[in-house]
Design an enzyme around this catalytic site. Sequence first.
Site, mmCIF file in Angstrom:
data_model
loop_
_atom_site.group_PDB
_atom_site.id
_atom_site.type_symbol
_atom_site.label_atom_id
_atom_site.label_comp_id
_atom_site.label_asym_id
_atom_site.label_seq_id
_atom_site.Cartn_x
_atom_site.Cartn_y
_atom_site.Cartn_z
ATOM 1 N N ASN A 249 10.652 -28.878 -14.322
ATOM 2 C CA ASN A 249 9.754 -28.225 -15.270
ATOM 3 C C ASN A 249 10.099 -26.734 -15.271
ATOM 4 O O ASN A 249 9.782 -26.035 -14.316
ATOM 5 C CB ASN A 249 8.301 -28.466 -14.818
ATOM 6 C CG ASN A 249 7.298 -27.701 -15.660
ATOM 7 O OD1 ASN A 249 7.649 -27.097 -16.676
ATOM 8 N ND2 ASN A 249 6.041 -27.713 -15.231
ATOM 9 N N GLU B 10 -1.439 -25.462 -14.879
ATOM 10 C CA GLU B 10 -1.322 -24.146 -15.530
ATOM 11 C C GLU B 10 -1.870 -24.190 -16.960
ATOM 12 O O GLU B 10 -2.407 -23.196 -17.445
ATOM 13 C CB GLU B 10 0.152 -23.681 -15.481
ATOM 14 C CG GLU B 10 0.519 -23.274 -14.062
ATOM 15 C CD GLU B 10 1.984 -23.415 -13.692
ATOM 16 O OE1 GLU B 10 2.821 -23.596 -14.582
ATOM 17 O OE2 GLU B 10 2.271 -23.363 -12.484
ATOM 18 N N GLU C 223 0.020 -32.888 -8.261
ATOM 19 C CA GLU C 223 0.452 -31.537 -7.930
ATOM 20 C C GLU C 223 -0.744 -30.735 -7.416
ATOM 21 O O GLU C 223 -1.504 -30.161 -8.224
ATOM 22 C CB GLU C 223 1.006 -30.833 -9.175
ATOM 23 C CG GLU C 223 2.194 -31.527 -9.810
ATOM 24 C CD GLU C 223 3.020 -30.559 -10.660
ATOM 25 O OE1 GLU C 223 4.202 -30.437 -10.371
ATOM 26 O OE2 GLU C 223 2.468 -29.936 -11.566
ATOM 27 N N GLY D 217 4.276 -23.247 -6.446
ATOM 28 C CA GLY D 217 4.873 -21.912 -6.438
ATOM 29 C C GLY D 217 4.487 -21.078 -5.240
ATOM 30 O O GLY D 217 4.692 -19.864 -5.233
ATOM 31 N N LYS E 48 8.919 -24.443 -17.041
ATOM 32 C CA LYS E 48 7.766 -23.591 -17.375
ATOM 33 C C LYS E 48 8.197 -22.523 -18.405
ATOM 34 O O LYS E 48 9.004 -22.835 -19.267
ATOM 35 C CB LYS E 48 7.174 -22.986 -16.095
ATOM 36 C CG LYS E 48 6.856 -24.087 -15.062
ATOM 37 C CD LYS E 48 6.053 -23.602 -13.913
ATOM 38 C CE LYS E 48 5.753 -24.776 -12.963
ATOM 39 N NZ LYS E 48 4.902 -24.389 -11.853
ATOM 40 N N HIS F 205 -0.843 -30.269 -17.117
ATOM 41 C CA HIS F 205 -0.400 -29.440 -15.991
ATOM 42 C C HIS F 205 -1.515 -28.453 -15.621
ATOM 43 O O HIS F 205 -2.221 -27.952 -16.500
ATOM 44 C CB HIS F 205 0.881 -28.687 -16.369
ATOM 45 C CG HIS F 205 1.552 -28.083 -15.171
ATOM 46 N ND1 HIS F 205 1.099 -26.938 -14.574
ATOM 47 C CD2 HIS F 205 2.609 -28.497 -14.433
ATOM 48 C CE1 HIS F 205 1.866 -26.651 -13.524
ATOM 49 N NE2 HIS F 205 2.788 -27.587 -13.418
ATOM 50 N N SER G 115 6.183 -26.927 -4.709
ATOM 51 C CA SER G 115 7.145 -26.349 -3.761
ATOM 52 C C SER G 115 8.141 -27.363 -3.200
ATOM 53 O O SER G 115 8.508 -27.279 -2.028
ATOM 54 C CB SER G 115 6.401 -25.615 -2.632
ATOM 55 O OG SER G 115 5.635 -24.551 -3.157
HETATM 56 P P1 13P Z 1 6.954 -25.342 -7.949
HETATM 57 O O1 13P Z 1 8.013 -26.393 -7.632
HETATM 58 O O2 13P Z 1 7.533 -24.029 -8.388
HETATM 59 O O3 13P Z 1 5.951 -25.230 -6.841
HETATM 60 O O4 13P Z 1 6.157 -25.883 -9.237
HETATM 61 C C1 13P Z 1 5.639 -27.170 -9.218
HETATM 62 C C2 13P Z 1 5.158 -27.492 -10.575
HETATM 63 O O5 13P Z 1 4.151 -26.978 -11.028
HETATM 64 C C3 13P Z 1 5.954 -28.441 -11.378
HETATM 65 O O6 13P Z 1 5.274 -28.837 -12.527
#
Ligand code: 13P
Length: 253
Positions: free
Chosen positions: A10, A95, A164, A170, A12, A93, A210
Amino acid sequence: MAERPYIVGNWKMNGTRAMLSEARAIDRAAQRYMKVEVALAPPYTLIHAVHREAEQIGIGAQDCHPGEEGAHTGDICATMLSDAGAKFVILGHSERRQDHGESNELINAKIESALEGGLRVILCCGETLDTRDAGEAESFVLGQLKASLPSIEDPAERLTIAYEPIWAIGTGRTATVDDVVAMHASIRRLLDETYGAETSAAVRILYGGSVKPENAREILSAPEVGGALVGGASLSAESFLGIVVAASEAEDA
Ligand code: 13P
């Protein structure tokens, strides 16, 4: 595991055309690991270009509008994504839930619309640290899913769940394997209840938060972990492919 492990990057809100070389490198290397299903979700602006580069990997989007074409400035619907070459879409997601106030009901509407438009769906769920510390992680995540799972007869091939935990995204902090196994087992029970055990067996449950080449093998070897949804580590071919290799090794073990 019923299906091949599914490793999805992803990107983002990252990536300009300069990143196409990374996508190409990921695609070419993925051809050596056919036991693993590899996919990338670049930003909208790169979907078509990455699709044109890709010979092996699946290309998807990170969101879509629940409606069909029409007066929705700035939005993109499922048929437009398909037209650009997307085969799947990530929905719900954390976010999107946090930055755009997306509710489970809205996410459910997006899922139904994406499936209707012929896209596969990766539905994300996950709790905050406060919710986990309060001992409510499982009920929270199952509540998210109950309110957003699509009402389809056969979710196999069309639906993937991604767990997640928000506090692991992150942050460099991953959930313990025991926590992941327990949550994935609960999600599996809910899928069995919703779709019947036989049909739900083909719905993979990914872990995200992560995931890196260094921790991927341990996570991907755990029961009911059907793959990974990878953010930061998917932005370079080198680190993303390290996770693909770990998935292939976990499959062989
Ligand atoms: P990270 O791998 O950067 O922690 O992000 C995970 C994520 O949100 C994937 O959709």
